[in-house]
Design an enzyme around this catalytic site. Structure first.
Site, short mmCIF file in Angstrom:
data_model
loop_
_atom_site.label_atom_id
_atom_site.label_comp_id
_atom_site.label_asym_id
_atom_site.label_seq_id
_atom_site.Cartn_x
_atom_site.Cartn_y
_atom_site.Cartn_z
N HIS A 1 -7.92 -5.26 -0.75
CA HIS A 1 -6.30 -4.11 -0.45
C HIS A 1 -5.93 -5.67 0.26
CE1 HIS A 1 -4.48 -0.67 -0.25
NE2 HIS A 1 -4.13 -0.92 1.46
N SER B 1 0.91 -1.58 -0.35
CA SER B 1 -0.09 -0.34 -0.23
C SER B 1 0.34 1.29 0.50
CB SER B 1 -0.50 -0.33 1.22
OG SER B 1 -2.07 0.68 1.64
N ASP C 1 -9.90 -3.82 -5.29
CA ASP C 1 -9.14 -2.85 -4.14
C ASP C 1 -9.76 -2.26 -4.41
OD1 ASP C 1 -7.41 -1.98 -3.00
OD2 ASP C 1 -5.45 -2.83 -3.03
#
Length: 684
Positions: free
Chosen positions: A657, A537, A622
């Site tokens: 995610h 991320s 995501d």
């Protein structure tokens, strides 16, 4: 034809170029791969699947090794297991797992842990026929009869709320989509919940009465920088609604037994002032950063909580970050961080006497556990370190001793004394000391030839946790050292640490990481030929930036759901997170912010040169870092890199995610990561 493919499975797919030009602040940019955003187009799916197939072919020689790693990691896990039960209004709640099942089973027992088990929710049943299943809010009414829970079936963080009658097992007709926070009022028939807008920002609070067709809108947050969150105080007497940005907070309160009452403002919104609230008797307790970045604790009367009535209980301290506060009937608990390490301090209301719980390891992590009982002389907390498995302990405030309730069992005879953890203090280029946490198996040789995995994040003021993972033993037992670079932008050294690595100081996160890597090389922990780096991320942004800046420094890069297309994403206010992130990265509609972000944006700064071996992983659903960021990054990099090293893109076509939701599927993903790394290190 959008993709060029080859008869050879070892030749990577080539994404077609469809140039899109944009000009802002007089700066012209061309994006050849903007078309990869069009998720519904078959050409996009074809490209992603072609990349998956290419990765499968490149990694085919490791398939047996991946299976071995999977079996090895699974063999350390107690597949049929039970969490530590916690007490809430006369019931003991817990969840358990069963061998062969992907998901948890949530249960409770009335009055005693020896009572008959009642299954409240079996995620395995809910997940039947679905690729993904995630549980969000899970909260029981005061009379213990109704369960409000929400699930996401795609990975897009889109949760649907259901109400289950725990007496009959039946679902009530009340169903609400796109919920965030869910809070019961004290009447057992009113629920307050937040919902999201088109950018997935929680922006509205509603009141729902069971069985009623129409819900009442209580509040709508107009400012796109702010997100809403609601919760109930441990005392049970008040409900709090918070509107928060990355820098500013406003809180409202309502008596839980008056759900149709009027919400009152606790402390008005002032830019750069953050606070949260709790309740006891006739006062509210505010953890607030009005006198310093690291927060203080004040008390204010409920009947008139205006600032002139605030009474300071714990002052602001430059050397200590006050991360959280738990208020109980006769004491409060301070969760603090000093010199990068967490502490728990307990203070009695009657005499204000305080003491801390002692911890002995040089590197460790401590979290508050579930503590729902209001009148108690015990505190549960979770302790773990890089060598100590997660441990649930119960601290007795009277005897000042901790009792171990459960330590996660690592099957196969794990002995933590066979491993060493340490913390280095590294002076980086501008004279600041940056911590590095390290773990390795005893016998590790600092000869400059050892494999080392260096991990980093450095954003949002989040302190990278130094936690235990039985999965990592598959690396440690093969001689790999693992390090965590606690770079600026995180929260390890307080709010100032975050401030020094965000906005117009973001570059420090990247230079800190590079300097940490160079120190580890200088001290002969590893070498550039043996150093692999990993981040996810915002940590994937870190990976992309440092790889562009110093590609010579790293053997390989593993990047999970990486935020690598910073400029294009931050210029699109329709995307989730974008506007709210202006206070973390900057607003590229402002020229100075744009020019600064352009300096480090990984996608923008890709250029013709040699790059390390890379494994880039993403998920089609995501909602935090859209799949097209890593897809575009890989497509562009393929046209520029001047080496024959593998560049692999893996897209999970049915997750979000966090990757796969099922625990066995997740292990398969880790097995691929480890096989990739160990293959680069030439370790079997």
């Amino acid at each position: 034809m959008t993709n060029k493919t080859s008869d050879s499975p070892l030749v990577p797919p080539v994404a077609a170029k469809h140039p899109k030009s944009d000009t802002i602040h007089g700066d012209a940019r061309q994006d050849d791969y903007f078309w990869l955003r069009e998720k519904e187009k078959p050409e996009v799916t074809a490209y992603l699947e072609a990349e998956n197939a290419y990765t499968d072919n490149i990694m085919a020689h490791t398939k047996a090794f991946q299976n071995d790693l999977y079996d090895e990691m699974l063999a350390r896990i107690k597949e049929t297991d039970l969490s530590v039960p916690y007490l809430n209004r006369g019931y003991y709640y817990y969840h358990r797992t069963e061998e062969g099942k992907q998901y948890e089973i949530y249960c409770r027992k009335k009055g005693s842990i020896e009572s008959v088990e009642e299954v409240t929710l079996d995620l395995n049943e809910l997940a039947e026929g679905k690729e993904y299943m995630s549980l969000g809010p899970y909260t029981v009414s005061d009379d213990n009869q109704l369960l409000a829970y929400a699930t996401d079936e795609t990975g897009f963080r889109e949760y649907t709320l259901y109400i289950k009658d725990l007496r009959t097992g039946e679902l009530l007709p009340d169903t609400i989509e796109k919920v965030g926070a869910v809070v019961w009022a004290a009447d057992n028939r009113t629920i307050f919940y937040t919902t999201e807008d088109h950018t997935k920002r929680q922006y509205r609070l509603y009141r729902h009465t069971l069985g009623e067709p129409n819900d009442t809108l209580i509040y709508e947050e107009k400012d796109e920088l702010f997100y809403l969150f609601a919760r109930r105080a441990r005392s049970g007497e008040y409900i709090f609604l918070s509107a928060g940005s990355h820098t500013t907070t406003e809180v409202w309160y309502l008596r839980a037994d008056q759900p149709e009452g009027t919400w009152q403002t606790l402390a008005e919104r002032i830019q750069d002032r953050e606070y949260d609230a709790d309740h006891r008797e006739d006062a509210f307790y505010l953890r607030i950063n009005d006198t310093g970045r690291n927060f203080r604790l004040v008390r204010t009367p409920i009947h008139n909580p205006a600032q002139e009535h605030w009474q300071e209980i714990v002052p602001h301290r430059e050397e200590v970050m006050l991360e959280d506060v738990d208020v109980f009937s006769d004491h409060y608990v301070l969760y603090e961080r000093r010199n990068g390490l967490p502490e728990i301090r307990i203070v009695g209301f009657e005499n204000e006497e305080s003491h801390t719980i002692p911890f002995s390891e040089p590197v460790y992590e401590v979290f508050s556990s579930i503590n729902l009982v209001w009148e108690t002389r015990k505190l549960r907390y979770n302790y773990q370190s890089l060598v100590t498995p997660n441990s649930v302990l119960e601290y007795n405030l009277d005897t000042r001793t901790s009792a171990l309730l459960k330590q996660t069992e690592v099957l196969g005879g794990y002995d933590g004394s066979g491993y060493t953890s340490e913390r280095l203090s590294t002076t980086v280029r501008d004279g600041v000391d940056v911590p590095i946490s390290l773990v390795y198996k005893n016998g590790f040789q600092k000869n400059g030839q050892a494999p080392l995995l260096l991990i980093g994040y450095g954003s949002y003021g989040w302190s990278y946790p130094v936690t235990f993972s039985s999965l990592r033993l598959s690396l440690l037992d093969r001689g790999v050292a693992i390090g965590i670079a606690h770079v600026r932008g995180g929260g390890e050294m307080g709010k100032a640490w975050h401030d020094q690595g965000r906005m117009m100081h973001k570059m420090r996160s990247f230079t800190d990481f590079i300097d940490c890597a160079e120190v580890l090389i200088a001290q002969r922990y590893t070498s550039p030929q043996h150093l692999i780096i990993e981040g996810g991320s915002a940590g994937g942004l870190l990976m992309g930036a440092v790889t562009n800046m110093r590609p010579d420094l790293f053997k390989a890069v593993v990047s999970h759901v990486p935020f690598v297309d910073v400029l294009n994403t931050m210029l699109d206010a329709s995307l989730p997170l974008t506007v709210g992130e202006y206070e973390e990265w900057g607003n590229p509609n402002i020229e100075d912010d744009y020019l600064y972000m352009k300096q480090y944006c990984p996608y923008t700064n890709l250029r013709a040169m040699e790059y390390p071996v890379m494994l880039i992983k993403t998920s089609l659903n995501d909602s935090q870092v859209m799949y097209w960021e890593p897809a575009k990054y890989v497509a562009k990099l393929r046209t520029l890199k001047q080496d024959g090293r593998p560049l692999l893109l893996v897209t999970n076509m049915g997750a979000g995610h966090g990757g796969a939701s099922g625990r066995y599927d997740h292990l398969r993903e880790i097995a691929l990561d480890y096989a990739f790394m160990l293959d680069q290190w030439k370790i079997g």
